[in-house]
Design a protein around this motif. Structure first.
Motif, PDB file in Angstrom:
ATOM      1  N   ARG A 224     112.892 -63.094  -3.133  1.00 31.69           N
ATOM      2  CA  ARG A 224     112.247 -63.548  -1.899  1.00 31.69           C
ATOM      3  C   ARG A 224     113.198 -64.446  -1.103  1.00 31.69           C
ATOM      4  O   ARG A 224     113.243 -64.396   0.125  1.00 31.69           O
ATOM      5  N   ALA A 225     113.970 -65.282  -1.816  1.00 35.54           N
ATOM      6  CA  ALA A 225     114.929 -66.148  -1.127  1.00 35.54           C
ATOM      7  C   ALA A 225     116.009 -65.318  -0.438  1.00 35.54           C
ATOM      8  O   ALA A 225     116.425 -65.625   0.689  1.00 35.54           O
ATOM      9  N   GLU A 226     116.461 -64.242  -1.101  1.00 37.33           N
ATOM     10  CA  GLU A 226     117.471 -63.366  -0.488  1.00 37.33           C
ATOM     11  C   GLU A 226     116.940 -62.718   0.784  1.00 37.33           C
ATOM     12  O   GLU A 226     117.684 -62.511   1.747  1.00 37.33           O
ATOM     13  N   ARG A 227     115.664 -62.406   0.799  1.00 39.98           N
ATOM     14  CA  ARG A 227     115.064 -61.742   1.961  1.00 39.98           C
ATOM     15  C   ARG A 227     114.592 -62.742   3.021  1.00 39.98           C
ATOM     16  O   ARG A 227     113.959 -62.353   4.006  1.00 39.98           O
ATOM     17  N   GLY A 228     114.853 -64.021   2.792  1.00 43.46           N
ATOM     18  CA  GLY A 228     114.471 -65.028   3.775  1.00 43.46           C
ATOM     19  C   GLY A 228     112.997 -65.340   3.787  1.00 43.46           C
ATOM     20  O   GLY A 228     112.462 -65.812   4.801  1.00 43.46           O
ATOM     21  N   LYS A 229     112.305 -65.126   2.672  1.00 39.58           N
ATOM     22  CA  LYS A 229     110.877 -65.401   2.578  1.00 39.58           C
ATOM     23  C   LYS A 229     110.638 -66.727   1.870  1.00 39.58           C
ATOM     24  O   LYS A 229     111.490 -67.205   1.121  1.00 39.58           O
TER      25      LYS A 229
ATOM     26  N   ASP B 257      99.077 -58.664   0.614  1.00 37.50           N
ATOM     27  CA  ASP B 257     100.155 -59.442   0.004  1.00 37.50           C
ATOM     28  C   ASP B 257     101.381 -59.398   0.906  1.00 37.50           C
ATOM     29  O   ASP B 257     101.567 -58.451   1.675  1.00 37.50           O
ATOM     30  N   ASP B 258     102.188 -60.444   0.828  1.00 39.03           N
ATOM     31  CA  ASP B 258     103.410 -60.499   1.633  1.00 39.03           C
ATOM     32  C   ASP B 258     104.639 -60.187   0.785  1.00 39.03           C
ATOM     33  O   ASP B 258     105.696 -60.795   0.928  1.00 39.03           O
ATOM     34  N   GLY B 259     104.457 -59.213  -0.119  1.00 38.77           N
ATOM     35  CA  GLY B 259     105.535 -58.842  -1.033  1.00 38.77           C
ATOM     36  C   GLY B 259     106.498 -57.821  -0.457  1.00 38.77           C
ATOM     37  O   GLY B 259     106.740 -57.760   0.751  1.00 38.77           O
ATOM     38  N   GLY B 260     107.018 -56.981  -1.326  1.00 39.31           N
ATOM     39  CA  GLY B 260     108.052 -56.036  -0.925  1.00 39.31           C
ATOM     40  C   GLY B 260     107.541 -54.740  -0.352  1.00 39.31           C
ATOM     41  O   GLY B 260     108.333 -53.890   0.073  1.00 39.31           O
TER      42      GLY B 260
ATOM     43  N   ALA C  86      98.009 -49.564   3.695  1.00 41.98           N
ATOM     44  CA  ALA C  86      99.051 -49.592   4.732  1.00 41.98           C
ATOM     45  C   ALA C  86     100.159 -50.495   4.218  1.00 41.98           C
ATOM     46  O   ALA C  86      99.889 -51.591   3.702  1.00 41.98           O
ATOM     47  N   SER C  87     101.408 -50.053   4.344  1.00 37.94           N
ATOM     48  CA  SER C  87     102.501 -50.806   3.762  1.00 37.94           C
ATOM     49  C   SER C  87     103.746 -50.719   4.630  1.00 37.94           C
ATOM     50  O   SER C  87     104.035 -49.673   5.217  1.00 37.94           O
ATOM     51  N   ILE C  88     104.450 -51.837   4.690  1.00 37.21           N
ATOM     52  CA  ILE C  88     105.757 -51.881   5.354  1.00 37.21           C
ATOM     53  C   ILE C  88     106.745 -52.420   4.328  1.00 37.21           C
ATOM     54  O   ILE C  88     106.582 -53.527   3.812  1.00 37.21           O
ATOM     55  N   GLU C  89     107.764 -51.617   4.012  1.00 36.02           N
ATOM     56  CA  GLU C  89     108.732 -52.021   3.000  1.00 36.02           C
ATOM     57  C   GLU C  89     109.410 -53.321   3.402  1.00 36.02           C
ATOM     58  O   GLU C  89     109.864 -53.487   4.526  1.00 36.02           O
ATOM     59  N   GLY C  90     109.435 -54.252   2.456  1.00 41.86           N
ATOM     60  CA  GLY C  90     110.060 -55.540   2.696  1.00 41.86           C
ATOM     61  C   GLY C  90     109.130 -56.573   3.287  1.00 41.86           C
ATOM     62  O   GLY C  90     109.467 -57.758   3.316  1.00 41.86           O
ATOM     63  N   GLU C  91     107.940 -56.164   3.757  1.00 42.43           N
ATOM     64  CA  GLU C  91     107.030 -57.108   4.415  1.00 42.43           C
ATOM     65  C   GLU C  91     105.701 -57.273   3.687  1.00 42.43           C
ATOM     66  O   GLU C  91     105.086 -58.331   3.747  1.00 42.43           O
ATOM     67  N   GLY C  92     105.218 -56.229   3.025  1.00 43.88           N
ATOM     68  CA  GLY C  92     103.974 -56.368   2.284  1.00 43.88           C
ATOM     69  C   GLY C  92     103.068 -55.168   2.419  1.00 43.88           C
ATOM     70  O   GLY C  92     103.407 -54.165   3.061  1.00 43.88           O
ATOM     71  N   SER C  93     101.887 -55.281   1.807  1.00 45.94           N
ATOM     72  CA  SER C  93     100.930 -54.178   1.779  1.00 45.94           C
ATOM     73  C   SER C  93      99.528 -54.716   2.052  1.00 45.94           C
ATOM     74  O   SER C  93      99.225 -55.876   1.773  1.00 45.94           O
TER      75      SER C  93
END
Length: 736
Positions: free
Chosen positions: A473-478, A501-504, A574-581
């Motif tokens: 998460r730190a690498e992705r700026g979260k 969720d605000d995951g990957g 609904a999902s966006i890679e890197g942002e969450g589902s």
């Protein structure tokens, strides 16, 4: 299980829920003193109640838990994650002990006992300094903890500040004349316990010239340790009770016991003095003396010599026969019982089965009312038609009121996941916050009961598959802390529940590769992003690289979809890679009775749920092979129910389109006739029809005929899919 034990078990479960919620909040805000006091009170109440019902295995375990909470409350040990974990495990164990008591077993089994012993050892070693409570001789002491005592003025002018009973006695002048020896009473008192200290009071002694050798002028202030009750101590002085002034005050270590007993008394309407007597903090003789003094003060007040009558509590405290804390506790208990009785006078507890039976009867009344209304219309009698119209309106009001009885807030279900998120995130080594919104949203109790398991799968999958590790998460700026959100709201007669969720996000490439590997799709198959995403709902499907205690076995998401569909609902992702589902569950508000819109196709009748109906229009100038129309500049796909259900007969010259909406998508249902609103009692289809698409149930019309209830979500999805295929087929032609 008797009524008292049943009440204790139910109330203790409520206290456990409050205790668990408080512990979870304590981690977020360790400096919240009010929350810490509430946690302590919950454990304190459970321990006190267990003593009243004589359940010693709960009392002993909760006593040690209370010791730790007392140290925490006094700032002797800090709040930590390890402490919260152990205390939450203690809550689980107390719940297991309550199950043992509720089952009527005298002691917990070996497994439960071993788990409790392990927790007690952990509490002693980590938070109680590895020491057992011992008495002055070094023997184990099972007595309750001693609270910090406060100074209390005694009758002789001294100050009581010990952990012993305090007996203040002033012998009357005629004791010796009546043949009584004061010292013999003190010797008899010693047979009940140990006199720690005694002070002789000679302040009542006159000058030597005025002394009468046959009169007694002495009094004693006694510090006394004993296991005897207050009534037993009072019996020692029974023969001189009328010739002495006796005050018996309990040690401060026992005030908490009396307060527990007061709080655990049956919720009967009692006066303050009765509460103190029944709890053992006051004897009947002391109460009678106080009431006599109050009656005399009332007579004086009536004569105009005093401003007002003193409350009995103030009189008892002034007479030094009871502590102020106990009077306050009794007064508080009195007000709580009075308030609860007032609330209960407006509330009635109903067994769920009786409520279901009421709903069934209301449904039958709706059907009978529809039949009566139909007969009235056929008769053509205006008076009869008016009467049946009024009857139908009343039936509708009764229906709405009955259904409202089964509506419960979903917030209680959501709150259970605070513990799930905390424990699972710690097990996974992640930092995850749970955010709950829309907890006040209401839906049918029967739906809520079946919703817990699907939500559990979705939340645990969000924790395991969704939220990334802190480093990633730190690498992705979260932010380091991930967030899982539970949200609920109403939409078009349905309830929408979102697990966000605000995951990957969902890795579509990995999902596609896994589906090919498992033979779910061919390598050359072209799928849209949504179709790839929906593969996670296939049985046995999992993208986890390794199996954990939380997920990875491929069991769960297919169960989620199957359980939601059994409730006439749907689940989408609904999902966006890197942002969450975002997993979205849509469910009907009730499974019993709905407002419907009755339509006809040929000789068949179909009911469309009224909440999903937007408007009705006439179908005109649309070729038979076309399945869409222009609705004020908007392309509207539609489904011809005649074709879908293969209904024969001649197509009428005029057809109608019922425009419905579901999940933000509109579609049309082409029917022959519009028959108007209809109260619909939902009857489930048999197992033979469970795979039938487009039909959600059945109902009985006033004529006794069966009408089918249209499954709007399935038909909207079908119409949207056909429109999407049409657009895909036109794209190559447009390019050419």
């Amino acid at each position: 299980m008797d009524e008292l034990t049943s009440t204790f078990v139910n109330e203790s479960r409520d206290q456990l829920i409050a205790m668990e919620d408080g512990l979870l909040r304590l981690e977020q805000n360790p400096d919240d003193a009010d929350n810490l006091k509430a946690i302590f009170r919950a454990a304190h109440t459970i321990k006190g109640g267990s003593g009243v019902v004589e359940c010693h295995f709960i009392e002993a375990f909760t006593h040690k838990v209370e010791n730790v909470l007392d140290k925490l409350r006094n700032g002797e040990i800090p709040v930590s994650g390890e402490l919260s974990t152990v205390m939450l495990e203690c809550c689980d164990h107390i719940g297991a002990l309550l199950d043992v008591l509720a089952a009527g077993r005298p002691q917990p089994d070996t497994e439960v006992q071993a788990r409790g012993d392990a927790l007690l050892a952990t509490l002693s070693e980590q938070f109680l300094g590895g020491m057992r409570a011992t008495d002055v001789n070094g023997a184990p002491n099972d007595e309750l903890p001693v609270e910090q005592s406060s100074d209390l003025e005694s009758s002789g002018g001294g100050v009581v500040n010990t952990d012993a009973w305090h007996i203040s006695i002033r012998f009357g002048p005629g004791v010796l004349r009546n043949g009584m020896d004061p010292l013999s009473f003190l010797q008899y008192l010693s047979s009940l316990g140990e006199i720690i200290a005694i002070t002789t009071l000679a302040d009542g002694m006159p000058a030597a010239t005025e002394m009468d050798p046959e009169c007694c002028y002495l009094g004693f202030e006694i510090h006394f340790q004993t296991r005897a009750s207050k009534a037993q101590i009072e019996q020692v002085f029974e023969f001189v009770r009328d010739d002495c002034a006796l005050r018996i005050l309990p040690p401060h270590s026992k005030i908490s016991e009396y307060i527990e007993l007061i709080n655990a008394l049956p919720e009967d309407a009692m006066r303050l003095g009765e509460i103190l007597v029944r709890s053992g903090a006051l004897t009947q003789a002391e109460l009678d003396a106080g009431l006599s003094l109050q009656a005399r003060s009332a007579s004086t007040a009536a004569a105009g010599d005093a401003p007002q009558q003193m409350p009995i509590g103030d009189i008892l405290v002034e007479q030094k026969v009871v502590h102020r804390e106990l009077v306050d506790a009794a007064a508080s208990r009195q007000s709580v019982v009075a308030e609860k009785k007032a609330v209960e006078a407006r509330m009635v507890r109903i067994h769920a089965d009786k409520l279901d039976q009421l709903i069934d009867l209301v449904g039958e009344m709706v059907i009978a009312g529809a039949g009566a209304n139909l007969l009235a219309q056929r008769s053509g009698q205006s008076d009869l038609m008016e009467s049946t119209s009024i009857l139908l309106r009343l039936v509708e009001d009764i229906r709405d009121s009955a259904l409202q009885l089964r509506m419960v807030q979903i917030g209680d279900t959501f709150n259970r996941f605070n513990r799930v998120v905390r424990d699972s995130s710690r097990e996974m080594g992640k930092s995850i916050d749970l955010v709950i919104t829309g907890g006040e949203t209401e839906l049918d109790k029967s739906v809520v009961e079946k919703l817990g398991d699907p939500l559990m799968h979705l939340v645990r999958n969000a924790i395991d598959h969704g939220i990334e590790a802190a480093a990633l998460r730190a690498e992705r700026g979260k932010p380091e802390n991930g967030t899982v959100q539970l949200n609920a709201y109403h939409d078009s007669g349905s309830i929408v529940i979102e697990v966000i969720d605000d995951g990957g996000g969902l890795p579509r490439d990995k999902i596609r590769a896994k589906a090919i590997d498992k033979g779910l799709i061919d390598a050359g198959t072209t799928l849209s992003d949504q179709e790839i995403t929906n593969l996670i709902f296939e049985a046995g499907f999992s993208t986890a690289d390794q199996v954990t205690n939380i997920s990875g076995r491929g069991v769960g998401m297919d169960v989620v979809r199957r359980n939601i569909q059994s409730l006439r609902g749907s689940v989408e992702v609904a999902s966006i890679e890197g942002e969450g589902s975002t997993f979205t569950i849509r469910l009907p508000l009730t499974l019993a009775i709905i407002d419907g819109f009755l339509t006809g196709v040929g000789r068949a009748s179909y009911v469309v749920p009224l909440d999903s109906v937007v408007e009705c229009i006439e179908l005109a100038n649309v070729p038979g092979e076309r399945n869409y129309l222009n609705l004020r500049g908007e392309v509207l796909p539609f489904v011809r129910l005649r074709e879908l259900f293969d209904i024969g007969g001649e197509v009428p010259s005029r057809q109608n389109v019922v425009i419905v909406q579901y999940a933000g998508h509109k579609a049309g249902l082409v029917v022959d006739t519009l028959l108007g609103e209809f109260q619909t009692v939902i009857k489930p289809l048999g197992a033979l029809f469970k795979h039938l698409r487009g039909i959600g149930g059945s109902t009985i019309l006033g004529t006794g005929e069966v009408a089918l209830i249209v499954d709007v979500p399935a038909l909207v999805e079908r119409a949207s899919a056909r429109e999407g295929q049409r657009l895909l087929q036109r794209s190559p032609a447009a390019i050419a």
